[in-house]
Write a protein that holds these residues in place. Structure first.
Motif, PDB file in Angstrom:
ATOM      1  N   GLN A   1       0.815  -1.209   0.000  1.00 26.32           N
ATOM      2  CA  GLN A   1       0.000   0.000   0.000  1.00 26.32           C
ATOM      3  C   GLN A   1       0.855   1.269   0.000  1.00 26.32           C
ATOM      4  O   GLN A   1       0.650   2.166  -0.803  1.00 26.32           O
TER       5      GLN A   1
ATOM      6  N   GLU B   1      -3.623  -2.270  -2.567  1.00 26.56           N
ATOM      7  CA  GLU B   1      -3.947  -0.832  -2.670  1.00 26.56           C
ATOM      8  C   GLU B   1      -2.736  -0.010  -3.091  1.00 26.56           C
ATOM      9  O   GLU B   1      -2.283   0.884  -2.361  1.00 26.56           O
TER      10      GLU B   1
ATOM     11  N   CYS C   1      -2.224   2.347  -5.029  1.00 27.56           N
ATOM     12  CA  CYS C   1      -2.338   3.769  -5.359  1.00 27.56           C
ATOM     13  C   CYS C   1      -2.914   4.597  -4.219  1.00 27.56           C
ATOM     14  O   CYS C   1      -3.130   5.795  -4.382  1.00 27.56           O
ATOM     15  N   SER C   2      -3.148   3.974  -3.064  1.00 26.19           N
ATOM     16  CA  SER C   2      -3.881   4.711  -2.039  1.00 26.19           C
ATOM     17  C   SER C   2      -3.060   5.849  -1.447  1.00 26.19           C
ATOM     18  O   SER C   2      -3.602   6.770  -0.869  1.00 26.19           O
TER      19      SER C   2
ATOM     20  N   THR D   1      -1.310   8.080  -9.733  1.00 25.42           N
ATOM     21  CA  THR D   1      -2.231   6.945  -9.831  1.00 25.42           C
ATOM     22  C   THR D   1      -2.441   6.552 -11.285  1.00 25.42           C
ATOM     23  O   THR D   1      -2.389   5.374 -11.642  1.00 25.42           O
TER      24      THR D   1
ATOM     25  N   GLU E   1      -1.619   2.996 -12.902  1.00 27.82           N
ATOM     26  CA  GLU E   1      -2.674   2.188 -13.522  1.00 27.82           C
ATOM     27  C   GLU E   1      -2.310   1.801 -14.949  1.00 27.82           C
ATOM     28  O   GLU E   1      -2.523   0.669 -15.393  1.00 27.82           O
TER      29      GLU E   1
ATOM     30  N   THR F   1      -8.210  -2.888  -4.134  1.00 30.56           N
ATOM     31  CA  THR F   1      -8.385  -1.448  -4.254  1.00 30.56           C
ATOM     32  C   THR F   1      -9.642  -0.990  -3.531  1.00 30.56           C
ATOM     33  O   THR F   1     -10.610  -1.730  -3.379  1.00 30.56           O
TER      34      THR F   1
ATOM     35  N   GLN G   1     -11.148   2.581 -10.042  1.00 31.38           N
ATOM     36  CA  GLN G   1      -9.880   1.959 -10.402  1.00 31.38           C
ATOM     37  C   GLN G   1     -10.085   0.501 -10.788  1.00 31.38           C
ATOM     38  O   GLN G   1      -9.539   0.038 -11.793  1.00 31.38           O
TER      39      GLN G   1
END
Lengths: 489, 265
Positions: free
Chosen positions: B105, B187, B189-190, B197, B201, B217, B222
């Motif tokens: 994360q 997660e 991109c959190s 992000t 992706e 996610t 997303q």
């Protein structure tokens, strides 16, 4: 009026002010606490502080300043030619103070009144009179001493009266002024909180000032020493041979060598053991093992160093002789006495283990779990993770911990006094006796030499050098540790 | 959302890479994962969605046995990768994790240089015969991590000095460097801003050409953007699993519908 009464009166005024302040502000607000800016206790505390703090502060200053002022005026009365052979002004002034104290007691207990004191003549047997009152004097009172004592007594009497008047006046003024200010919209809470802040600041500055004071007192004595002894010999000479008849060779280098050598051996013992213990405790041990092993290890840190010294002298020393001595197990005859660099170094190392392990343990624990997860997630074993990720990440902190341990080793006294011996020399042989800066400070100051001789004053020069050395190490260690902390916060 | 969700449906998802059967996970007395059965396809992106505490991260961590590092955690049931039970006694979890990489994360680059961060896995597993070989692996991984151009001039600068998004792509590159077959992302991109992000992706979408990617996610957009299959977890249960387009447009279960329309979670 005695001092304690004065203080008690001021405190009583403050206490009264506290209650009156509370009641007054509540009454002004018509009994409604919500109409006040602050809670009633703050108004009370504000009045109490105003009554007590300035008054007690002035009292404290007065107590510090008055004696030296009186001393100066009175000692001006004693002309240099009045000082007997073999004495000095300080000794005469000590006599003056004792006589003045005696007279004061006489007046206090009612044995004399001020007029009688005034009428006292040196020819009258002052010594006997005072002796009856329990003030013993070593010799008959000379006229100039009696005269000085009388003016001393008068001056301090005047001073004390003035002190009482000023302090009480200040206390009452503070009380009245703050009482006038006590109104429902007065921001008493802010004022009280500022006072608390001032208290905290005073505490912090006291700690700093003490350090400065220690350094300065060491510095002045060191300067005295260098006035009597060449600094070149002290810093660059190679022989330590104090001689109380004078003409000593006082050089720090052999002592410094002993100190560093013993500290080095101590770190050689403490760093691997402490570090491995820390790695085990923080990375491998389960919570249960950790819960009892860590406090157990930290008990080592709580053992008084004198006990370590005993251990060195009575256990480790003989044990090493059994190994390396003439009739020892190895039959090498390297070691002849129980006190040696190795004895002191090993025991000091044992003392430092919890120091290294506890600090390193905290630092290893501070490495984020994310680092370990990242490494484990790439298919590294736990051991690889520790060696290649955790330890490198914790390394600056560990180095800091080791430096702190080193500065403790350098300043350690009792173990080396008992375990290292007393011979100052340059040698690489760890089985020989050697001595350190700290043990020499002890022996130079506990002798019965004249306090103003270079042989005694050298202790301050040694102490200051030691202080600078450990301070430097501590600053370096803290710098490294702090730099490391920034990385993860 | 429709048109985005449609993308990638042409990928062959018939080969199963990971299959879980009756998986139960307990943390001490807490039953965290209840009876999960799922088949995850090769060379595709599978998203796990669901409210916080629903067990999606826990299940993800079961796939490379990262839960082994937690003392109180116990896993029952079978998880098979390429037909082999990874909880079999003969399987060394360390070897498994080399095959099943993980991205966390929060970006967690090691406090080493960028180069050493990437070279860490290959060095441990002896993937490079010599320095030139290692250089090549590092460059290839950084290129596949879509970060090569940004760091190629400062490979020996510390990895912790990069921006958050760069750090996360560095961590993805680091995971790829050991040549895993499956890439787990918890997660990823959190902790990143929208631009970083988007970059990550885009990277995930490219990665599915070589790896089976499983991503946890919190962002349903997303999941819709990057995945081909989506699994919805709720209170430790796998509620619904299917094609992403179908989950988001025509959920079968009432709870899934409530979640994706924002009524629960």
């Amino acid at each position: 009026m005695p001092l304690s009464w004065l203080v008690l009166i001021v405190l009583a005024l403050a206490a009264a002010g506290y209650f009156v302040g509370r009641i007054r502000v509540l009454k002004l607000a018509g009994g409604d606490v919500r109409a006040l800016h602050s809670l009633p206790v703050y108004y009370g505390a504000n009045v109490a502080l105003s009554a007590a703090v300035p008054a007690l502060g002035v009292l404290l200053l007065w107590l510090l300043i008055q004696p030296s002022l009186i001393e100066n005026t009175v000692s001006a009365m004693i002309a240099p030619e009045m000082i007997p052979e073999g004495s000095n002004l300080n000794l005469v002034m000590a006599d003056v103070r004792r006589v003045a104290d005696g007279l004061y007691t006489a007046v206090e207990t009612g044995a004399m009144n001020m007029a009688q004191v005034d009428a006292l003549q040196a020819s009258a047997d002052v010594r006997a009179t005072l002796g009856e009152l329990g003030v013993a004097l070593g010799q008959d009172v000379r006229p100039e001493v009696l005269a000085a004592a009388k003016s001393y007594l008068v001056a301090s009497g005047t001073g004390n009266t003035a002190r009482m008047v000023v302090v009480l006046a200040l206390s009452l003024t503070g009380l009245v002024l703050s009482m006038i200010r006590t109104k429902p919209d007065y921001r008493a809470r802010n004022v009280v909180e500022r006072a608390v802040l001032a208290l905290l600041m005073a505490a912090a500055s006291l700690a700093i000032l003490t350090t400065v004071g220690i350094v300065l007192s060491m510095l002045f004595e060191t300067i005295n020493f260098f006035g009597l002894h060449s600094w070149k010999d002290f810093f660059f000479g190679t022989i330590w041979a104090p001689n109380f008849r004078g003409d000593s060779e006082l050089s720090i280098l052999p002592l410094l060598w002993g100190t560093l050598y013993i500290s080095f051996i101590a770190l050689l013992v403490a760093v691997p053991i402490g570090l491995f213990a820390a790695i085990y405790l923080s990375e491998y041990a389960g919570p249960k093992t950790r819960a009892f092993a860590k406090p157990l290890l930290e008990i080592l840190a709580g053992i008084p160093t004198i006990v370590y010294g005993l251990f060195a002298l009575l256990t480790v020393g003989p044990m090493l002789i059994n190994l390396f001595g003439q009739t020892g197990a190895l039959g090498v005859n390297w070691m002849s006495g129980a006190t040696s660099v190795l004895t002191a170094g090993v025991v000091m190392g044992i003392m430092l283990i919890p120091f290294v392990s506890s600090l390193s343990d905290d630092i290893i624990n501070a490495v984020p779990q994310a680092m370990r997860d990242g490494s484990l997630g790439l298919g590294a074993t736990q051991s690889e993770t520790i060696r290649q990720v955790v330890i490198p990440a914790a390394l600056p902190g560990i180095v800091g911990a080791i430096l702190l341990a080193a500065s403790r080793a350098i300043g350690e006294t009792m173990i080396v006094v008992m375990g290292a011996g007393a011979i100052a020399k340059f040698s690489l042989n760890p089985f020989e006796s050697m001595t350190t800066i700290t043990t020499r400070i002890v022996s130079q100051l506990t002798g019965d030499g004249d306090f103003s001789s270079p042989e005694t004053l050298v202790a301050f020069a040694l102490g200051l050098t030691l202080f600078v050395l450990t301070l430097g190490l501590n600053v370096l260690a803290l710098y490294i540790v702090r730099k490391y902390r920034e990385q993860y916060e | 959302m429709y048109d985005i969700a449609k993308m990638g449906t042409d990928v062959d998802q018939n080969t199963t890479k990971i299959s879980a059967r009756n998986v139960q996970v307990y943390y001490g007395d807490t039953h965290a994962i209840k009876d999960v059965n799922v088949e995850i396809g090769a060379r595709s992106v599978t998203a796990f969605i669901g409210p916080s505490g629903c067990g999606k991260s826990t299940f993800l961590r079961c796939i490379n046995r990262m839960n082994d590092t937690i003392d109180v955690c116990r896993v029952d049931g079978d998880i098979l990768i390429d037909g082999e039970d990874i909880y079999d006694k003969r399987v060394d979890p360390v070897q498994l994790r080399a095959k099943v990489g993980m991205v966390f994360q929060k970006p967690n680059p090691f406090p080493k240089s960028i180069y050493d961060n990437i070279a860490y896995g290959p060095r441990i597993h002896g993937l490079a015969k010599n320095k030139a070989d290692l250089d090549e692996i590092v460059e290839k991984s950084l290129r596949r991590g879509a970060i090569w151009n940004e760091v190629k001039d400062r490979l020996h600068a510390p990895g912790t000095g990069l921006s958050g998004g760069q750090q996360q792509r560095l961590c993805i590159a680091r995971a790829i460097a050991t040549e895993p077959e499956v890439l787990l992302m918890d997660e990823p991109c959190s902790a990143l801003d929208p631009i970083a992000t988007a970059q990550v992706e885009e990277l995930i979408d490219e990665l599915r050409n070589q790896f089976s990617v499983v991503i946890v996610t919190h962002s349903m957009q997303q999941a819709a953007r990057v995945s081909q299959k989506t699994a919805f977890f709720h209170l430790g249960n796998l509620v619904e699993y299917g094609d992403t387009s179908q989950i988001f447009t025509n959920p079968q279960d009432e709870r899934t519908e409530s979640y994706i329309t924002g009524r629960i979670g």
